[in-house]
Every structure is written in structure tokens, then in C-alpha cells.
Write a protein that holds these residues in place. Structure first.
Motif, PDB file in Angstrom:
ATOM      1  N   HIS A 469       7.534   4.453   2.768  1.00 23.88           N
ATOM      2  CA  HIS A 469       7.069   5.781   3.155  1.00 23.88           C
ATOM      3  C   HIS A 469       5.669   6.092   2.634  1.00 23.88           C
ATOM      4  O   HIS A 469       5.062   7.087   3.032  1.00 23.88           O
ATOM      5  CB  HIS A 469       8.053   6.843   2.659  1.00 23.88           C
ATOM      6  CG  HIS A 469       9.461   6.568   3.100  1.00 23.88           C
ATOM      7  ND1 HIS A 469       9.839   6.535   4.419  1.00 23.88           N
ATOM      8  CD2 HIS A 469      10.590   6.274   2.385  1.00 23.88           C
ATOM      9  CE1 HIS A 469      11.128   6.252   4.506  1.00 23.88           C
ATOM     10  NE2 HIS A 469      11.603   6.084   3.290  1.00 23.88           N
ATOM     11  N   SER A 470       5.152   5.253   1.750  1.00 24.32           N
ATOM     12  CA  SER A 470       3.782   5.433   1.264  1.00 24.32           C
ATOM     13  C   SER A 470       2.826   4.432   1.904  1.00 24.32           C
ATOM     14  O   SER A 470       1.606   4.535   1.725  1.00 24.32           O
ATOM     15  CB  SER A 470       3.739   5.281  -0.262  1.00 24.32           C
ATOM     16  OG  SER A 470       4.069   3.957  -0.640  1.00 24.32           O
ATOM     17  N   PHE A 471       3.368   3.480   2.654  1.00 25.90           N
ATOM     18  CA  PHE A 471       2.539   2.459   3.280  1.00 25.90           C
ATOM     19  C   PHE A 471       1.926   3.005   4.557  1.00 25.90           C
ATOM     20  O   PHE A 471       2.633   3.428   5.470  1.00 25.90           O
ATOM     21  CB  PHE A 471       3.384   1.219   3.598  1.00 25.90           C
ATOM     22  CG  PHE A 471       2.599   0.084   4.203  1.00 25.90           C
ATOM     23  CD1 PHE A 471       2.018  -0.873   3.394  1.00 25.90           C
ATOM     24  CD2 PHE A 471       2.447  -0.024   5.585  1.00 25.90           C
ATOM     25  CE1 PHE A 471       1.304  -1.930   3.955  1.00 25.90           C
ATOM     26  CE2 PHE A 471       1.731  -1.066   6.148  1.00 25.90           C
ATOM     27  CZ  PHE A 471       1.156  -2.016   5.326  1.00 25.90           C
ATOM     28  N   ASP A 472       0.596   2.989   4.615  1.00 26.69           N
ATOM     29  CA  ASP A 472      -0.111   3.476   5.803  1.00 26.69           C
ATOM     30  C   ASP A 472      -0.788   2.294   6.484  1.00 26.69           C
ATOM     31  O   ASP A 472      -1.765   1.746   5.971  1.00 26.69           O
ATOM     32  CB  ASP A 472      -1.152   4.526   5.411  1.00 26.69           C
ATOM     33  CG  ASP A 472      -1.770   5.202   6.635  1.00 26.69           C
ATOM     34  OD1 ASP A 472      -1.618   4.682   7.757  1.00 26.69           O
ATOM     35  OD2 ASP A 472      -2.409   6.259   6.463  1.00 26.69           O
ATOM     36  N   PRO A 473      -0.283   1.862   7.654  1.00 28.58           N
ATOM     37  CA  PRO A 473      -0.864   0.694   8.331  1.00 28.58           C
ATOM     38  C   PRO A 473      -2.263   0.924   8.877  1.00 28.58           C
ATOM     39  O   PRO A 473      -2.916  -0.029   9.307  1.00 28.58           O
ATOM     40  CB  PRO A 473       0.131   0.425   9.464  1.00 28.58           C
ATOM     41  CG  PRO A 473       0.802   1.729   9.699  1.00 28.58           C
ATOM     42  CD  PRO A 473       0.873   2.417   8.376  1.00 28.58           C
ATOM     43  N   SER A 474      -2.743   2.173   8.843  1.00 28.89           N
ATOM     44  CA  SER A 474      -4.094   2.440   9.344  1.00 28.89           C
ATOM     45  C   SER A 474      -5.169   2.156   8.301  1.00 28.89           C
ATOM     46  O   SER A 474      -6.357   2.188   8.612  1.00 28.89           O
ATOM     47  CB  SER A 474      -4.199   3.901   9.807  1.00 28.89           C
ATOM     48  OG  SER A 474      -4.106   4.790   8.703  1.00 28.89           O
ATOM     49  N   VAL A 475      -4.736   1.877   7.062  1.00 31.22           N
ATOM     50  CA  VAL A 475      -5.697   1.569   5.996  1.00 31.22           C
ATOM     51  C   VAL A 475      -5.327   0.233   5.358  1.00 31.22           C
ATOM     52  O   VAL A 475      -4.216  -0.270   5.509  1.00 31.22           O
ATOM     53  CB  VAL A 475      -5.713   2.677   4.915  1.00 31.22           C
ATOM     54  CG1 VAL A 475      -6.108   4.017   5.534  1.00 31.22           C
ATOM     55  CG2 VAL A 475      -4.366   2.804   4.231  1.00 31.22           C
ATOM     56  N   GLN A 476      -6.266  -0.317   4.612  1.00 36.51           N
ATOM     57  CA  GLN A 476      -6.042  -1.597   3.944  1.00 36.51           C
ATOM     58  C   GLN A 476      -4.954  -1.451   2.877  1.00 36.51           C
ATOM     59  O   GLN A 476      -4.974  -0.514   2.086  1.00 36.51           O
ATOM     60  CB  GLN A 476      -7.349  -2.077   3.281  1.00 36.51           C
ATOM     61  CG  GLN A 476      -7.279  -3.445   2.621  1.00 36.51           C
ATOM     62  CD  GLN A 476      -7.147  -4.568   3.632  1.00 36.51           C
ATOM     63  OE1 GLN A 476      -7.525  -4.410   4.793  1.00 36.51           O
ATOM     64  NE2 GLN A 476      -6.590  -5.691   3.198  1.00 36.51           N
ATOM     65  N   PRO A 477      -3.965  -2.361   2.851  1.00 30.95           N
ATOM     66  CA  PRO A 477      -2.921  -2.285   1.824  1.00 30.95           C
ATOM     67  C   PRO A 477      -3.522  -2.358   0.424  1.00 30.95           C
ATOM     68  O   PRO A 477      -4.542  -3.026   0.199  1.00 30.95           O
ATOM     69  CB  PRO A 477      -2.048  -3.518   2.113  1.00 30.95           C
ATOM     70  CG  PRO A 477      -2.312  -3.851   3.546  1.00 30.95           C
ATOM     71  CD  PRO A 477      -3.737  -3.482   3.794  1.00 30.95           C
ATOM     72  N   SER A 478      -2.901  -1.675  -0.504  1.00 31.53           N
ATOM     73  CA  SER A 478      -3.364  -1.717  -1.897  1.00 31.53           C
ATOM     74  C   SER A 478      -3.067  -3.088  -2.505  1.00 31.53           C
ATOM     75  O   SER A 478      -2.289  -3.879  -1.957  1.00 31.53           O
ATOM     76  CB  SER A 478      -2.655  -0.632  -2.709  1.00 31.53           C
ATOM     77  OG  SER A 478      -1.263  -0.930  -2.812  1.00 31.53           O
ATOM     78  N   GLU A 479      -3.676  -3.365  -3.643  1.00 29.75           N
ATOM     79  CA  GLU A 479      -3.426  -4.639  -4.322  1.00 29.75           C
ATOM     80  C   GLU A 479      -1.947  -4.774  -4.691  1.00 29.75           C
ATOM     81  O   GLU A 479      -1.367  -5.861  -4.612  1.00 29.75           O
ATOM     82  CB  GLU A 479      -4.297  -4.743  -5.588  1.00 29.75           C
ATOM     83  CG  GLU A 479      -5.778  -4.895  -5.296  1.00 29.75           C
ATOM     84  CD  GLU A 479      -6.570  -5.112  -6.576  1.00 29.75           C
ATOM     85  OE1 GLU A 479      -5.940  -5.343  -7.645  1.00 29.75           O
ATOM     86  OE2 GLU A 479      -7.812  -5.055  -6.510  1.00 29.75           O
ATOM     87  N   TYR A 480      -1.350  -3.653  -5.081  1.00 25.25           N
ATOM     88  CA  TYR A 480       0.077  -3.671  -5.444  1.00 25.25           C
ATOM     89  C   TYR A 480       0.921  -4.029  -4.223  1.00 25.25           C
ATOM     90  O   TYR A 480       1.834  -4.863  -4.305  1.00 25.25           O
ATOM     91  CB  TYR A 480       0.485  -2.307  -5.987  1.00 25.25           C
ATOM     92  CG  TYR A 480       1.967  -2.155  -6.228  1.00 25.25           C
ATOM     93  CD1 TYR A 480       2.591  -2.773  -7.299  1.00 25.25           C
ATOM     94  CD2 TYR A 480       2.745  -1.383  -5.363  1.00 25.25           C
ATOM     95  CE1 TYR A 480       3.961  -2.636  -7.516  1.00 25.25           C
ATOM     96  CE2 TYR A 480       4.105  -1.230  -5.567  1.00 25.25           C
ATOM     97  CZ  TYR A 480       4.713  -1.864  -6.639  1.00 25.25           C
ATOM     98  OH  TYR A 480       6.052  -1.725  -6.854  1.00 25.25           O
ATOM     99  N   GLU A 481       0.624  -3.402  -3.071  1.00 23.50           N
ATOM    100  CA  GLU A 481       1.372  -3.699  -1.852  1.00 23.50           C
ATOM    101  C   GLU A 481       1.167  -5.141  -1.413  1.00 23.50           C
ATOM    102  O   GLU A 481       2.115  -5.824  -0.998  1.00 23.50           O
ATOM    103  CB  GLU A 481       0.959  -2.735  -0.743  1.00 23.50           C
ATOM    104  CG  GLU A 481       1.424  -1.293  -0.994  1.00 23.50           C
ATOM    105  CD  GLU A 481       0.830  -0.301  -0.025  1.00 23.50           C
ATOM    106  OE1 GLU A 481       1.439   0.758   0.190  1.00 23.50           O
ATOM    107  OE2 GLU A 481      -0.278  -0.578   0.513  1.00 23.50           O
ATOM    108  N   GLU A 482      -0.060  -5.616  -1.525  1.00 25.09           N
ATOM    109  CA  GLU A 482      -0.342  -7.010  -1.171  1.00 25.09           C
ATOM    110  C   GLU A 482       0.455  -7.965  -2.050  1.00 25.09           C
ATOM    111  O   GLU A 482       1.020  -8.966  -1.575  1.00 25.09           O
ATOM    112  CB  GLU A 482      -1.847  -7.300  -1.317  1.00 25.09           C
ATOM    113  CG  GLU A 482      -2.729  -6.602  -0.298  1.00 25.09           C
ATOM    114  CD  GLU A 482      -2.791  -7.356   1.023  1.00 25.09           C
ATOM    115  OE1 GLU A 482      -1.965  -8.270   1.219  1.00 25.09           O
ATOM    116  OE2 GLU A 482      -3.663  -7.023   1.839  1.00 25.09           O
ATOM    117  N   SER A 483       0.524  -7.659  -3.339  1.00 24.92           N
ATOM    118  CA  SER A 483       1.252  -8.545  -4.259  1.00 24.92           C
ATOM    119  C   SER A 483       2.740  -8.562  -3.938  1.00 24.92           C
ATOM    120  O   SER A 483       3.392  -9.611  -4.000  1.00 24.92           O
ATOM    121  CB  SER A 483       1.029  -8.099  -5.710  1.00 24.92           C
ATOM    122  OG  SER A 483       1.643  -6.847  -5.973  1.00 24.92           O
TER     123      SER A 483
END
Length: 572
Positions: A469-483
Motif C-alpha cells: 500500500h506504500s509502493f507507488d509504481p509511478s516513481v522509482q522504488p526505494s532502496e529498501y523496496e529494491e532490496s
């Protein structure tokens, strides 16, 4: 004089009817105002019988308005049955996450608030399924999907044990077998693609759940005693349910909808044959010794056992212990419908989207290839549980959830209050009056920007992070999300309760959700090994996606694509 009297009588009758409608509208408005919820008005609402007439007329009349991307016109919206998919979140943006629609016949509460939706579905005794809407699921008899109270407990107690690890193992193997057969025919251009997908899923459902392991084309080739194949009969029943349920059988047979009568009688005969065949297998000891996952066999064995023991009622619970033949046929129909229709439509939507989004397809293919690149035999899940097996395909599984979010094949969930009930919403509690129809608007929940940032964007990665619910596909994923995505975050789905409703919530959540997950993953694991999905040369990709997003195909039970799309399967 007679004519004048007749005209006067007619005029008086009309005035009485109008007066009654006005009184009812005033009374219902008063009830709605007392709840404190926002409300709006409609001449008639989608749950009324008259909506079977207004629905096809307004769908045709308002088609251009919908294709313009504006949803339904406000004046027509609530008179259209299952208007929710085309409208997305628009009605709730206008009236609020929870609002009421008032008409002379009653009050409908529409819910697109996660807290309220979860509250409705977890309190099955407070919010029951409306009997008249459940009739849509009972052309052949009561079943686990339509029943309430102790009868539902009986259906659930008999059917639930069959959805076990043994069943899932069989689903994996059978799905891959059918997908390989479809793949060969598709590559040779011998089959219409979407008809092939429907046949494949029908075979899987029939062979796994009803104990048949014969390669009889799932009766796609019509047996000599039948006018329709099993697939044609089931499709005919699904598409003509309103006619079957509303028109007496004798009249239906000689009506313009004779095709509905034929489909109904053919489906009834097929189910009688399945019952007879399974009963014969039980008598010969075949089902008892060879299958613990045969759904129909399990139901018949259980009913026979209780009848033989002379016990058909649990005195402690006051519940039946066995099912009548009508109830067995009702369950046979609902499991064929749920296991075939919803899965087939999900796979069809997914195949089109993969052809439209090659970048998503490339990631899925890479994941599949990575799993199969070792020399170990991976076609059978025998070395690991199917649940463990699914963990090897986080992106593919996430893609399935994203498809079910954007294209919620299950229609909105309907409930009703029999007494005044408290409804818990995000910003407080309200009291709904007795007799209020409550509709959990799946599509609006799935397109709420409060829960799903940029909901119109298709991105499976939103399901691969701890907080989708905090993931926004319109912006670059955060480093935490990428990991987390690199770590192959394994809790899929990780959404909050009430935000994703394709499988429902609470005690009446879909029994076959794991069945569906295994079948989906196994199908694409087989189909996309060495192959790719592509749009036909003359297909306008932009137009296809536009219509796919804005229109439904008109099924009264599940969401189906509006039109056929030329999708090719080509060697990689």
C-alpha cells in the motif's frame, strides 16, 4: 361511458401506485438520513428484478459514454446490474467510501472502505447473503456458495477437506498436462486461443475434482446423446442465468431464448451422468482407494456413510450431516463454475496483458527459465510441497494478484442486514437499518488511491514488498523496496485485510484460492517455456487495452473480456 370509467380506473390506479412509491421513498430517505452516511437517489436499484430489463438497455445506450473514459452517467449508474467495473472508483469519489443509494424499494449501502468491507465479510451472521441474489448461483440447487447458517456449515464441512496438498499436487500435474496440449495446438494454429484456454481449465477442473482421467476432450466433442458439449452447456447456462431463473422452464423451451433451455437441460444431464459415473466408481472401490481429493466422490461417500448409519442430523449442532442429490448437483455446478469460469477468464485477461506488456512477460519468462535451468526434474512437485513450489515464482504469483486487482473476475460481494447492525468504518461506526442491502465494491476497493497508489498502473512489483500500500509504481522504488524484491520477499499477498477482495475475507473466503494459484502458476510455467505471447499483426494495442480496461463482456456471474483478441503464441 365504459371507456370513461376504464380510463378513470386506470388513472386512479396510477395515482395510487405513485403515491405508494413516494411514501416508500420518503420512509427510506428518513432511514438513510438517520445513519449519518451520505446518500443519493435512484428510481430503481441494481438488485431489483426490474434491473434485468434496465441493465441491457442502459448498457447499450451508455456504451459510448463509458468508452469515453467517464464511467456510467450519474442518472443511469445505479439501475445497471454490476455497474462497478466500468465505473472504477468514480461513484465513491463523488459520494464517499461508504454511501447509501435510496429508492422506493429499499436502501443499498455501497462499501469501498477496507475496514468496513472486512467488518461485513467477517460477521456472517450479522450480514447474510441476500436470497434473491444467491438464486443466481442456484440453477441446479443450493450449494456452498449460496447457502447460509447451518446448511452452509454442512456444505463447508463436507467440501473443505478435499482442498488439500494432494489435490494441489494433482492440480499442478494436470494443469501442465493440459497446458502442453494447448501449447502444441496453439503453435500449429489449430485452435481458437481463448476457447482453448477455457477447454484446458475445464479439463483440469473435471479431471482433478471429479475423478476423471480420460482424455475425452472434456466432452468438447459432443457425445452422440448430447446436443452440446459440457463446455458449451456450462457457458450457455452462465450467460443465460437470468432467463433460466426468471422464465418458467416450459415457457423458456418455446421462447426466443430456447438456447438457454437447451444449455440448462444439457448441463443437468451432464451432472446426472457425473453423479452416476462417480457412484459406480465408489461401488467398484475406485474412488475410495485411489483418490482423497475427488470432490464429488468425497461428497457422495460422506452422504452414503451417514445414510447407512441412519444419522442425518447432528443433534448437538442442529445441522444436517449429508446432502440431497439436488444439493450435490448444486455444488457440482458451483465448483465447475468457480474452478473453470473464473480461472479461465483470469488466464485470458493475463494472456492479453502479457502480449500488451512485453517487459512484464520477459520478467516472468526469466523467472520460469531460472527455475527450470537446473538438470533436476521439475515438472513434478513431488520433491517439495506445492506451497513451497509457489515460492519459486514470486513475480509470476505477484502478476496473478495484480491481474485480479485490476480485473476482479469475481463480481461485487452482496450481503444484507436482517436486523439493525453496526457497521465499523475507518472514521467511526454507523447503524444500518434492518433490510439494508450491502455491496462490497471490489473494483472500487482495488482502485482506491488510499490503499493502492497509482491504481491504474499494472505493476506486479507492488505485491513483492512488505507494504504494497506504500509502493507507488509511478516513481522509482526505494532502496529498501529494491532490496526486498531482490530477496524475493515471500509473503504474497501482504496487503491489509479488506483491501483486496477477489478471494473474499473471513469464514466464507474462497475455498479454492490455493487451487487457483497453483493452476495459474502451473499454466504459465508450461506455456511460456520456450514460447512468447504476441498480439496479431493487425491488432491495435491501444484500442485493445482501452476496451479491456473500460468494458466488461456482459456475463451475469463473472467479469469477462468484452471481445476476442488475436493473441499469438510464437517460439522464443
Amino acid at each position: 361511458m365504459v371507456i370513461i370509467l376504464s380510463a378513470t380506473t386506470v388513472g386512479t390506479s396510477i395515482l395510487i401506485i405513485v403515491a405508494v412509491l413516494i411514501i416508500r421513498l420518503v420512509r427510506n430517505t428518513y432511514k438513510a438520513r438517520r445513519t449519518g452516511l451520505p446518500y443519493t437517489f435512484t428510481l430503481l436499484h441494481e438488485l431489483e428484478t426490474w434491473a434485468y430489463i434496465t441493465d441491457p438497455v442502459l448498457r447499450r445506450f451508455c456504451r459510448s459514454h463509458v468508452l469515453s473514459g467517464r464511467g456510467w452517467p450519474r442518472w443511469a449508474r445505479f439501475m445497471i446490474k454490476d455497474w462497478h467495473y466500468e465505473d472504477k472508483y468514480r461513484a465513491h469519489a463523488e459520494h464517499g467510501p461508504v454511501f447509501l443509494v435510496v429508492s422506493p424499494s429499499g436502501i443499498v449501502c455501497y462499501v469501498a472502505d477496507a475496514t468496513a468491507a472486512n467488518n461485513v465479510l467477517t460477521r456472517r451472521k450479522a450480514f447474510i447473503k441476500p436470497p434473491e441474489k444467491m438464486k443466481m448461483l442456484e440453477p441446479f440447487g443450493p450449494n456452498i456458495g449460496s447457502s447460509e447458517g447451518e446448511l452452509w456449515r454442512t456444505h463447508s464441512r463436507i467440501a473443505t477437506p478435499t482442498f488439500n496438498e494432494s489435490t494441489l499436487n494433482s492440480v499442478w500435474l494436470e494443469t501442465q498436462k493440459q497446458a502442453e496440449s494447448l501449447k502444441s495446438s496453439w503453435l500449429r494454429g489449430e485452435i481458437e486461443v481463448f476457447e482453448g484456454i477455457r477447454t484446458s481449465t475445464m479439463k483440469t477442473m473435471r479431471n482433478v475434482s471429479f475423478g476423471s482421467d480420460t482424455d475425452d476432450e472434456t466432452r468438447q466433442v459432443r457425445p452422440s446423446a448430447h446436443k452440446l458439449s459440457l463446455l458449451e452447456a456450462l457457458n450457455g447456462v452462465v450467460m443465460h442465468l437470468p432467463h433460466i431463473l426468471l422464465v418458467p422452464t416450459l415457457i423458456l423451451r418455446h421462447s426466443p431464448w430456447k438456447v438457454a433451455y437447451t444449455a440448462y437441460t444439457e448441463m443437468d444431464t451432464y451432472m446426472d451422468e457425473l453423479l452416476y459415473e462417480t457412484s459406480q466408481d465408489i461401488d467398484r472401490g475406485l474412488v475410495e482407494t485411489s483418490s482423497s481429493h475427488n470432490l464429488l466422490g468425497a461428497i457422495l461417500r460422506h452422504s452414503r456413510k451417514t445414510e447407512a448409519e441412519g444419522i442425518d442430523l447432528d443433534e448437538k449442532l442442529g445441522a444436517k450431516l449429508s446432502l440431497s442429490n439436488e444439493e450435490i448437483k448444486g455444488n457440482l455446478f458451483i465448483f465447475l463454475l468457480a474452478g473453470y469460469d473464473t480461472t479461465a477468464n483470469t488466464i485470458i485477461y493475463s494472456s492479453i496483458i502479457l502480449a500488451l506488456y512485453p517487459d512484464i512477460q520477459d520478467k516472468i519468462v526469466a523467472e520460469i527459465d531460472s527455475y527450470y535451468e537446473t538438470p533436476l526434474e521439475k515438472d513434478s512437485p513431488a520433491s517439495e510441497s506445492v506451497s513451497q513450489l509457489l515460492g519459486n515464482f514470486p513475480y509470476l504469483l505477484s502478476f496473478m494478484y495484480e491481474m485480479l486487482r485490476v480485473f476482479p473476475v469475481i463480481r461485487p460481494i452482496a450481503r444484507r442486514t436482517t436486523t439493525a447492525q453496526k457497521l465499523i468504518v475507518a472514521d467511526g461506526d454507523v447503524i444500518l437499518p434492518a433490510g439494508t442491502d450491502v455491496i462490497v465494491n471490489n473494483t472500487a476497493l482495488h482502485f482506491s488511491e488510499l490503499d493502492w497508489p497509482s491504481p491504474e498502473i499494472i505493476d506486479p512489483q507492488r505485491w513483492m514488498v512488505p507494504d504494497p500500500h506504500s509502493f507507488d509504481p509511478s516513481v522509482q522504488p526505494s532502496e529498501y523496496e529494491e532490496s526486498k524484491m531482490r530477496e524475493r520477499f515471500s509473503i504474497i499477498p501482504a496487503n491489509r485485510k479488506g483491501t483486496f477482495m477477489t478471494f473474499g475475507e473471513g469464514p466464507r473466503a474462497c475455498l479454492g484460492r490455493n487451487f487457483a494459484k497453483v493452476e495459474f502458476v502451473a499454466f504459465f510455467c508450461s506455456l511460456l517455456r520456450g514460447c512468447r505471447l504476441r498480439l496479431g499483426d493487425d491488432v491495435n494495442a491501444e484500442q485493445v487495452e482501452k476496451e479491456l480496461r473500460l468494458l466488461s463482456g456482459g456475463s451475469p456471474v463473472t467479469l469477462v473480456p468484452p471481445d476476442l483478441v488475436d493473441v499469438k503464441l510464437v517460439p522464443a
